[in-house]
Design a protein around this motif. Structure first.
Motif: not given
Length: 108
Positions: A60-62, A77-80, A85-88
């Motif tokens: 988890t992260r948060g 993120d397993l949900r999305t 660590d690298d947005h986009g």
């Protein structure tokens, strides 16, 4: 259009571990978390091109359930499917459900 495919028995999935499944031509990484939630992502690490996310470290992260790639340790993120660590950067996310004890994935 929905196209649900039976993959395995829910009881065969070990919590906090991933498994790979081939559904048609799509490689999927399935994860069962400690609270018995299920997630399905594309199995290809977008940074290395290797088909290894199912072998990643679940955590988890948060409050976000995550998997860290075994290649370069980027966290998704397993949900999305979003790389935290690298947005986009993201991997595909697939619908997953349990019906009568069988895990089904929708890759349509």
């Amino acid at each position: 259009m929905s196209s649900w495919t039976a993959v395995c028995r829910f009881a065969d999935l070990t919590p906090e571990r991933g498994v790979a499944a081939l559904i048609g031509q799509t490689q999927v990484a399935l994860f069962r978390t400690h609270d018995d939630a299920l997630f399905a992502l594309g199995n290809q690490d977008p940074f290395s091109g290797a088909w290894v996310l199912s072998r990643g470290i679940v955590g988890t992260r948060g409050s976000r359930p995550t998997v860290a790639s075994p290649m370069h340790k980027q966290v998704f993120d397993l949900r999305t499917g979003e790389c935290l660590d690298d947005h986009g950067v993201a991997v595909p996310v697939y619908d997953v459900r349990v019906r009568e004890g069988t895990v089904e994935v929708n890759c349509a």
